[in-house]
Design a protein around this motif. Structure first.
Motif, PDB file in Angstrom:
ATOM      1  N   LEU A 243       0.754  -1.310  -0.032  1.00 46.11           N
ATOM      2  CA  LEU A 243      -0.200   0.035   0.233  1.00 46.11           C
ATOM      3  C   LEU A 243       0.989   1.259   0.030  1.00 46.11           C
ATOM      4  N   SER A 244       0.360   2.215  -0.813  1.00 50.85           N
ATOM      5  CA  SER A 244       1.101   3.835  -0.730  1.00 50.85           C
ATOM      6  C   SER A 244       0.856   4.676   0.475  1.00 50.85           C
ATOM      7  N   VAL A 245      -0.075   3.823   1.304  1.00 53.95           N
ATOM      8  CA  VAL A 245      -0.433   4.744   2.550  1.00 53.95           C
ATOM      9  C   VAL A 245      -0.116   4.061   3.853  1.00 53.95           C
ATOM     10  N   ALA A 246       0.170   4.822   4.767  1.00 55.15           N
ATOM     11  CA  ALA A 246       0.436   4.244   5.939  1.00 55.15           C
ATOM     12  C   ALA A 246      -0.776   4.192   7.053  1.00 55.15           C
ATOM     13  N   ARG A 247      -2.040   4.633   6.727  1.00 54.35           N
ATOM     14  CA  ARG A 247      -3.023   4.572   7.423  1.00 54.35           C
ATOM     15  C   ARG A 247      -4.201   4.401   6.542  1.00 54.35           C
TER      16      ARG A 247
END
Length: 379
Positions: A243-247
């Motif tokens: 995923l390119s997001v952490a949240r």
């Protein structure tokens, strides 16, 4: 094709520039960061006109300013627009409610004026974004802390929504997907932004961009440290290479990203569903707020978007047209993602023209020039 957003349902450039606190209050005197356009989004740079001959405002000036701030109540109006972009499917969702009392009833939120907005950028399908759109506000108003302790209520509602979606996916595995989420609650003059992921909210304060959210990218120092402490890793900017997001909310089906501890809190895995919140007290200097999915910010810096939107609002004073204008311009700049933008205005009138205070120009007379030349010749 682009589609208007129904009226019934209306930052920080660079993801690594925020402090460590997950709850921040931004007042009109705050010190803020420099955005990626090189513009300082700080009210400290605004021109202040004091009493002639005085280096600081008088006590009377301060009392008048305090009275104006106390009396100010925003006039809320909003508009939104969405476009599929170059993608095959539209995975964004949104909610736009200008009047919470009318939407929910006075018994739910009391006599205070309130508004609610949200933008949800889905990935691996649209179901998570739709689920969050339909349930998050319900969980907020059902929380025992609402409306007395908004931050507490919103945080628990995000986590509750995340777990409710996990349960829904256990019943129907075809729902498996994830979404980023950014919501805005306005009660009176209080503006509260909650964010999970890389949607962004930017406040326009007298023409300057004030960040109201932080992009949660895995490569951000703070996020990377949290991810690694929970057994995850960052590979080429992707959380666990996926995923390119952490949240994000959802994504329970992705192995190694979330773990349910059954304690009602945030997942113990490296992908967090806990929102980061920022709060501001609106004043007459605050003109409008732009809320957008990451497709918009691929084409605009925060200051660039504020400047562009402000000019459009000065032309037509229509927040829906402004949202559409931003999307059309983003498409011209070759953004390829789904696009959703909501513009929330805080006054009836368009943004005013800003007065630029120029320093006085000092001149020298011909006689003075001759005297100066004579002096130089005598040296």
């Amino acid at each position: 094709m682009a589609a208007g957003i129904s009226p019934t349902v209306g930052v920080l450039d660079g993801e690594c520039r925020a402090g460590t606190s997950t709850s921040k209050s931004i007042s009109n005197g705050s010190t803020l960061s420099v955005d990626d356009a090189g513009v300082v989004a700080s009210p400290d740079q605004e021109e202040v006109v004091s009493n002639p001959g005085s280096s600081t405002p008088s006590l009377v000036d301060e009392k008048i300013t305090e009275a104006l701030v106390e009396e100010f109540l925003p006039f809320i109006r909003s508009g939104g627009w969405a476009d599929i972009g170059l993608r095959n499917h539209m995975e964004d969702a949104h909610v736009r409610i200008d009047d919470l009392v009318k939407h929910l009833g006075e018994l739910v939120i009391g006599e205070s004026t309130g508004s609610f907005y949200g933008v949800f950028d889905g990935h691996l399908g649209k179901d998570a974004a739709q689920f969050v759109r339909e349930n998050l506000l319900k969980f907020i108003v059902e929380d025992t802390a609402f409306p007395a302790a908004l931050e507490e209520a919103v945080k628990r509602a995000f986590l509750r929504t995340d777990r409710a979606f996990a349960q829904a996916c256990q019943i129907d595995s075809e729902l498996a997907s994830g979404t980023t989420a950014l919501t805005v609650l306005i009660f009176g003059r209080t503006l509260l932004v909650a964010n999970v992921g890389d949607c962004r909210a930017v406040l326009c304060r007298r023409g300057r961009a004030v960040p109201m959210s932080r992009d949660h990218k895995p490569s951000c120092v703070e996020e990377k440290s949290r991810i690694e402490s929970l057994g995850g890793f960052v590979d080429d900017g992707y959380l666990n290479g996926q995923l390119s997001v952490a949240r994000a909310l959802g994504d329970w089906h992705l192995e190694g990203l979330k773990a349910d501890d059954d304690d009602g809190g945030s997942s113990s895995g490296p992908l967090s569903g806990e929102p980061e919140m920022r709060q501001a007290e609106l004043t007459e200097d605050d003109e409008f707020l732009i809320i957008g999915c990451d497709g918009l910010w691929d084409a605009f810096s925060s200051q660039d978007a504020v400047t562009f939107a402000r000019r459009r609002l000065q032309q037509h004073n229509d927040p829906e047209k402004c949202s559409k204008d931003l999307i059309v311009e983003a498409l011209k700049r070759d953004t390829s993602d789904n696009l959703t933008v909501v513009t929330v205005c805080f006054r009836r009138d368009p943004p005013p023209s800003l007065r630029i205070i120029k320093p006085p120009v000092r001149t020298i007379s011909n006689e003075g020039l001759r005297n100066l030349q004579e002096l130089l010749n005598s040296l």
